[in-house]
Scaffold this motif. Sequence first.
Motif, PDB file in Angstrom:
ATOM      1  N   GLN A 169       0.840  -1.186   0.000  1.00 32.79           N
ATOM      2  CA  GLN A 169       0.000   0.000   0.000  1.00 32.79           C
ATOM      3  C   GLN A 169       0.884   1.247   0.000  1.00 32.79           C
ATOM      4  O   GLN A 169       2.049   1.210   0.398  1.00 32.79           O
ATOM      5  CB  GLN A 169      -0.905   0.004   1.229  1.00 32.79           C
ATOM      6  CG  GLN A 169      -1.839  -1.188   1.318  1.00 32.79           C
ATOM      7  CD  GLN A 169      -2.612  -1.207   2.618  1.00 32.79           C
ATOM      8  OE1 GLN A 169      -2.669  -0.219   3.345  1.00 32.79           O
ATOM      9  NE2 GLN A 169      -3.197  -2.339   2.922  1.00 32.79           N
ATOM     10  N   VAL A 170       0.299   2.347  -0.443  1.00 35.18           N
ATOM     11  CA  VAL A 170       1.034   3.615  -0.509  1.00 35.18           C
ATOM     12  C   VAL A 170       1.569   4.000   0.869  1.00 35.18           C
ATOM     13  O   VAL A 170       2.723   4.407   1.007  1.00 35.18           O
ATOM     14  CB  VAL A 170       0.136   4.734  -1.060  1.00 35.18           C
ATOM     15  CG1 VAL A 170       0.833   6.085  -0.967  1.00 35.18           C
ATOM     16  CG2 VAL A 170      -0.252   4.436  -2.500  1.00 35.18           C
ATOM     17  N   ALA A 171       0.726   3.862   1.895  1.00 32.81           N
ATOM     18  CA  ALA A 171       1.143   4.234   3.257  1.00 32.81           C
ATOM     19  C   ALA A 171       2.294   3.358   3.751  1.00 32.81           C
ATOM     20  O   ALA A 171       3.181   3.829   4.468  1.00 32.81           O
ATOM     21  CB  ALA A 171      -0.041   4.121   4.211  1.00 32.81           C
ATOM     22  N   VAL A 172       2.269   2.079   3.358  1.00 33.80           N
ATOM     23  CA  VAL A 172       3.334   1.158   3.758  1.00 33.80           C
ATOM     24  C   VAL A 172       4.653   1.559   3.105  1.00 33.80           C
ATOM     25  O   VAL A 172       5.707   1.595   3.758  1.00 33.80           O
ATOM     26  CB  VAL A 172       2.965  -0.291   3.396  1.00 33.80           C
ATOM     27  CG1 VAL A 172       4.137  -1.227   3.680  1.00 33.80           C
ATOM     28  CG2 VAL A 172       1.729  -0.733   4.161  1.00 33.80           C
ATOM     29  N   ARG A 173       4.599   1.867   1.822  1.00 37.54           N
ATOM     30  CA  ARG A 173       5.815   2.298   1.114  1.00 37.54           C
ATOM     31  C   ARG A 173       6.345   3.604   1.711  1.00 37.54           C
ATOM     32  O   ARG A 173       7.554   3.789   1.876  1.00 37.54           O
ATOM     33  CB  ARG A 173       5.525   2.485  -0.381  1.00 37.54           C
ATOM     34  CG  ARG A 173       5.185   1.193  -1.106  1.00 37.54           C
ATOM     35  CD  ARG A 173       5.355   1.364  -2.614  1.00 37.54           C
ATOM     36  NE  ARG A 173       4.459   2.359  -3.152  1.00 37.54           N
ATOM     37  CZ  ARG A 173       3.259   2.092  -3.644  1.00 37.54           C
ATOM     38  NH1 ARG A 173       2.808   0.836  -3.654  1.00 37.54           N
ATOM     39  NH2 ARG A 173       2.500   3.047  -4.144  1.00 37.54           N
ATOM     40  N   TYR A 174       5.419   4.505   2.033  1.00 37.43           N
ATOM     41  CA  TYR A 174       5.791   5.791   2.629  1.00 37.43           C
ATOM     42  C   TYR A 174       6.516   5.584   3.961  1.00 37.43           C
ATOM     43  O   TYR A 174       7.544   6.224   4.231  1.00 37.43           O
ATOM     44  CB  TYR A 174       4.529   6.624   2.817  1.00 37.43           C
ATOM     45  CG  TYR A 174       4.685   7.879   3.625  1.00 37.43           C
ATOM     46  CD1 TYR A 174       5.573   8.879   3.253  1.00 37.43           C
ATOM     47  CD2 TYR A 174       3.902   8.100   4.773  1.00 37.43           C
ATOM     48  CE1 TYR A 174       5.699  10.052   3.979  1.00 37.43           C
ATOM     49  CE2 TYR A 174       4.017   9.262   5.509  1.00 37.43           C
ATOM     50  CZ  TYR A 174       4.918  10.233   5.106  1.00 37.43           C
ATOM     51  OH  TYR A 174       5.032  11.384   5.840  1.00 37.43           O
ATOM     52  N   LEU A 175       6.006   4.664   4.764  1.00 42.20           N
ATOM     53  CA  LEU A 175       6.623   4.410   6.071  1.00 42.20           C
ATOM     54  C   LEU A 175       7.976   3.718   5.920  1.00 42.20           C
ATOM     55  O   LEU A 175       8.933   4.071   6.609  1.00 42.20           O
ATOM     56  CB  LEU A 175       5.675   3.548   6.920  1.00 42.20           C
ATOM     57  CG  LEU A 175       6.129   3.251   8.350  1.00 42.20           C
ATOM     58  CD1 LEU A 175       6.277   4.551   9.133  1.00 42.20           C
ATOM     59  CD2 LEU A 175       5.131   2.341   9.044  1.00 42.20           C
ATOM     60  N   LYS A 176       8.066   2.757   5.026  1.00 43.15           N
ATOM     61  CA  LYS A 176       9.320   2.027   4.848  1.00 43.15           C
ATOM     62  C   LYS A 176      10.439   2.923   4.327  1.00 43.15           C
ATOM     63  O   LYS A 176      11.618   2.734   4.665  1.00 43.15           O
ATOM     64  CB  LYS A 176       9.110   0.842   3.904  1.00 43.15           C
ATOM     65  CG  LYS A 176       8.379  -0.330   4.544  1.00 43.15           C
ATOM     66  CD  LYS A 176       8.332  -1.532   3.623  1.00 43.15           C
ATOM     67  CE  LYS A 176       7.733  -2.738   4.330  1.00 43.15           C
ATOM     68  NZ  LYS A 176       7.712  -3.941   3.476  1.00 43.15           N
TER      69      LYS A 176
END
Length: 290
Positions: A169-176
């Motif tokens: 997900q976009v939020a997951v990529r953003y956090l990673k």
Amino acid sequence: MVTSSISGNYLTTILLFGTIGLFTLCIAKSRGFFHDRSYINVPFSLAQLLSVFVIYLCMTLLGLPILITLSKLIYPLIETETPFPVFVLSWLQLFVIMVTFFLIRAVLSNHNRTIWRHIWKKPSCNQSLAQDIWMGILAWLISFPIVIGIGQLFDFILYLFFHLESYEQVAVRYLKKSIYSPSQLIPALIMITLAAPIIEELLFRGCLQSYLKRYIKKSLAIVFSSICFSAFHFSFSQGIGNVSLLFSLFVFALFLGFIYERQGSLFASISLHMTLNIVSVARILLSSTE
């Protein structure tokens, strides 16, 4: 062999979380968790609803890009030896969300100051803030296995028909991307665990759902606002993975809408939303450090 192993893992996860979800639902129902309550509707107008979403869209789609562009133009005048720091983008995004929140408050309080208060806490609601927060956490315990089960079910369907094994997900990529830089990680954590739940619950439960309840049944208002909430998280970069995400978010949003109506308090749905995001963030951070 690999295909059968992956299918088996999906089916095991679906069966496990589906069983836990049904069990928690039965326990919650027997304990009166789904007892319906009625509160006075918020006197919310169409003009106010539209203005709220216009403010949000203008700030995120126009205000944020303008701020980023200006920052990139000004930065070389201040510091010429180092490239533009990426973490500034995260802080700018958080700043825009904060400004958006106060602009929405100003608009809603302009004509009738009680509207803002009633969105957060319905009239005649005698539940304490601690009770609202606790009920939000309890709603997470009930909804979490169901949401995971639904997500895994559609992941399995995507795997069977499109051979899609993994996506982020976009939020997951953003956090990673932020995990190894404290200057990026801090605003990312604030955004995901605090700012996003507050602004999204204000928009979809406090404003949209409250407005819809004036014209349609409460249950339909919850369903429609949940559809809008899940559609709001659509991203072209996620491709076909949107299917699983949107269906699981729709189910989760049904619980968000219900707990808002049950408690008559936006603090309850924010608590539920924050709990889900905090648990998700903790799981990502732990898996990334292994």
